[in-house]
Design an enzyme around this catalytic site. Sequence first.
Site, PDB file in Angstrom:
ATOM      1  CD  GLU A  49      89.959 -20.535  20.670  1.00  0.00           C
ATOM      2  OE1 GLU A  49      88.904 -21.460  21.108  1.00  0.00           O
ATOM      3  OE2 GLU A  49      91.107 -20.452  21.342  1.00  0.00           O
ATOM      4  CG  ASP A  60      90.581 -17.285  29.455  1.00  0.00           C
ATOM      5  OD1 ASP A  60      91.030 -18.263  28.734  1.00  0.00           O
ATOM      6  OD2 ASP A  60      89.516 -16.614  29.039  1.00  0.00           O
ATOM      7  CE1 TYR A 175      90.348 -26.224  24.156  1.00  0.00           C
ATOM      8  CE2 TYR A 175      89.861 -24.226  22.974  1.00  0.00           C
ATOM      9  CZ  TYR A 175      90.603 -24.910  23.854  1.00  0.00           C
ATOM     10  OH  TYR A 175      91.686 -24.221  24.526  1.00  0.00           O
TER      11      TYR A 175
END
Length: 275
Positions: A49, A60, A175
């Site tokens: 990834e 993030d 995911y």
Amino acid sequence: MSRYEKLFSTLASRNEGAFVPFIMLSDPDPDTALTIVRAAVAGGADALELGVPFSDPVADGPTIQASHIRALSGGSTVDSALSQIRQIRAEFPDLPIGMLIYGNVPFTRGLDTFYSEFHEAGADSILIPDIPVREGAPFVAAAEKAGIDPIFIAPAQASEKTLAGVAKYSKGYIYAISRDGVTGTEKESETQGLDEVVANVTRFGGAPILLGFGISTPQHVADAIAAGAAGAITGSALTKIVDAHLDENSKPTPGLADAVTAFVSDMKAATKRDD
């Protein structure tokens, strides 16, 4: 069969799950990023990834935010990311390559151009973390037109409508996140209830599930596999290794490649299921 289909079929025959490291392109520069990729593959990475640096990476945590900043400070561009993907694809023709890219990039370049560029470079899938599945229809259409697998995130506490949409529109893999929040080892994967997270997604069918967010140790990987996931994705723990092997000028120090290979090897070893 797609590269993902071949991978998951092969791993199933070996009674293994997948280990997928996240690596930021151009961090801290393109050559070092390619060295990190090669080291991860040498350690047994089943797929990659890859991140494209962005100025406002809202999904993030601080570790990966810092990798975005390092790459951008070094002059990273989308075009340089595409160049690195071409090099990785040339070196590893059978390896599935997934991309994690924030929505500003496809908006700026235009959806059709964006997906066709990354397909041409060699990417197999694209996850856009700030585009939820409820807003994903034009992205799915453009991705499938270009031959790219669209990937969506299945949140740990998602509604049935969201999970059904994620299962319907994600190709290649789904995911699933092991806990709420942003990426990072500051908050570890919540091993309690992982089987419930996986079960909540699998009841809607769809692609194999990879668990991410807070996956930082071999035990976390083993727990993800034991919970029924097809594999695990690790980003921040690997990025911390990169950070620890950069000097004050963000230049790599000796031992970076060996440290990455050793970490990936340990994580991959934890994907082997009990007979």
